[in-house]
Write a protein that holds these residues in place. Structure first.
Motif, PDB file in Angstrom:
ATOM      1  N   GLU A 209       0.863  -1.303  -0.111  1.00 12.86           N
ATOM      2  CA  GLU A 209       0.095   0.058  -0.055  1.00 12.86           C
ATOM      3  C   GLU A 209       0.771   1.239  -0.056  1.00 12.86           C
ATOM      4  N   THR A 210       1.959   1.244   0.721  1.00 15.06           N
ATOM      5  CA  THR A 210       2.869   2.361   0.879  1.00 15.06           C
ATOM      6  C   THR A 210       3.664   2.700  -0.563  1.00 15.06           C
TER       7      THR A 210
ATOM      8  N   ASP B  45      -1.949  -4.196  -7.817  1.00 13.43           N
ATOM      9  CA  ASP B  45      -3.179  -3.629  -8.909  1.00 13.43           C
ATOM     10  C   ASP B  45      -3.699  -4.374 -10.021  1.00 13.43           C
TER      11      ASP B  45
ATOM     12  N   LYS C 296       2.348   1.799  -3.596  1.00 12.31           N
ATOM     13  CA  LYS C 296       1.233   2.042  -4.375  1.00 12.31           C
ATOM     14  C   LYS C 296       1.096   3.842  -4.225  1.00 12.31           C
ATOM     15  N   GLU C 297       1.038   4.281  -2.887  1.00 14.66           N
ATOM     16  CA  GLU C 297       0.870   5.540  -2.787  1.00 14.66           C
ATOM     17  C   GLU C 297       1.904   6.443  -3.350  1.00 14.66           C
ATOM     18  N   SER C 298       3.258   5.923  -3.534  1.00 11.25           N
ATOM     19  CA  SER C 298       4.153   6.416  -4.264  1.00 11.25           C
ATOM     20  C   SER C 298       4.052   6.684  -5.870  1.00 11.25           C
ATOM     21  N   GLY C 299       3.027   6.243  -6.259  1.00 13.61           N
ATOM     22  CA  GLY C 299       2.816   6.279  -7.929  1.00 13.61           C
ATOM     23  C   GLY C 299       3.277   4.863  -8.384  1.00 13.61           C
ATOM     24  N   THR C 300       3.619   3.973  -7.721  1.00 15.08           N
ATOM     25  CA  THR C 300       4.282   2.903  -8.314  1.00 15.08           C
ATOM     26  C   THR C 300       3.241   1.648  -8.452  1.00 15.08           C
ATOM     27  N   TRP C 301       3.060   0.975  -9.637  1.00 14.58           N
ATOM     28  CA  TRP C 301       2.112  -0.057  -9.954  1.00 14.58           C
ATOM     29  C   TRP C 301       2.617  -1.176  -9.436  1.00 14.58           C
TER      30      TRP C 301
END
Length: 110
Positions: A26-27, A75, A29-34
């Protein structure tokens, strides 16, 4: 300094989450990484996914695959399929196939 294990490879250069994996994903993903998981059977073919941007590949244990909670945190799930009797790839072989596809897409678009 203790001796280094040869199987560790680039372990000191690759970030590895030390806490709960789902929380770490989740962290990430929050950085914009898929976040893409890998699985046998159901999933998107690696060459059908856009792997040109920042990606995190999550590979499950050999034989068991991803745990359901980890798979749901991804994702999308990438599936490497081929005809034959083998149920799954060795995790290192699956990682090599997926990393190659990431590299291929990034160099193709350059």
């Amino acid at each position: 300094m203790p001796p280094r294990a040869t199987a560790m490879g680039a372990m000191e250069r690759v970030p590895v989450p030390r806490d709960e994996l789902v929380v770490a994903l989740e962290t990430i993903k929050e950085s914009g990484t898929w976040v893409y998981g890998s699985a046998v059977g159901e999933g998107v073919a690696p060459w059908a996914a856009d792997l040109r941007g920042p990606v995190c590949l999550v590979l499950g244990g050999e034989g068991e695959g991803l745990r359901p909670l980890v798979a749901r945190a991804c994702d999308a799930v990438l599936a490497i399929r081929w005809p034959g009797a083998a149920d799954s790839l060795n995790v290192a072989a699956a990682a090599a196939v997926l990393c190659y596809e990431v590299s291929r897409q990034r160099h193709q678009s350059a």
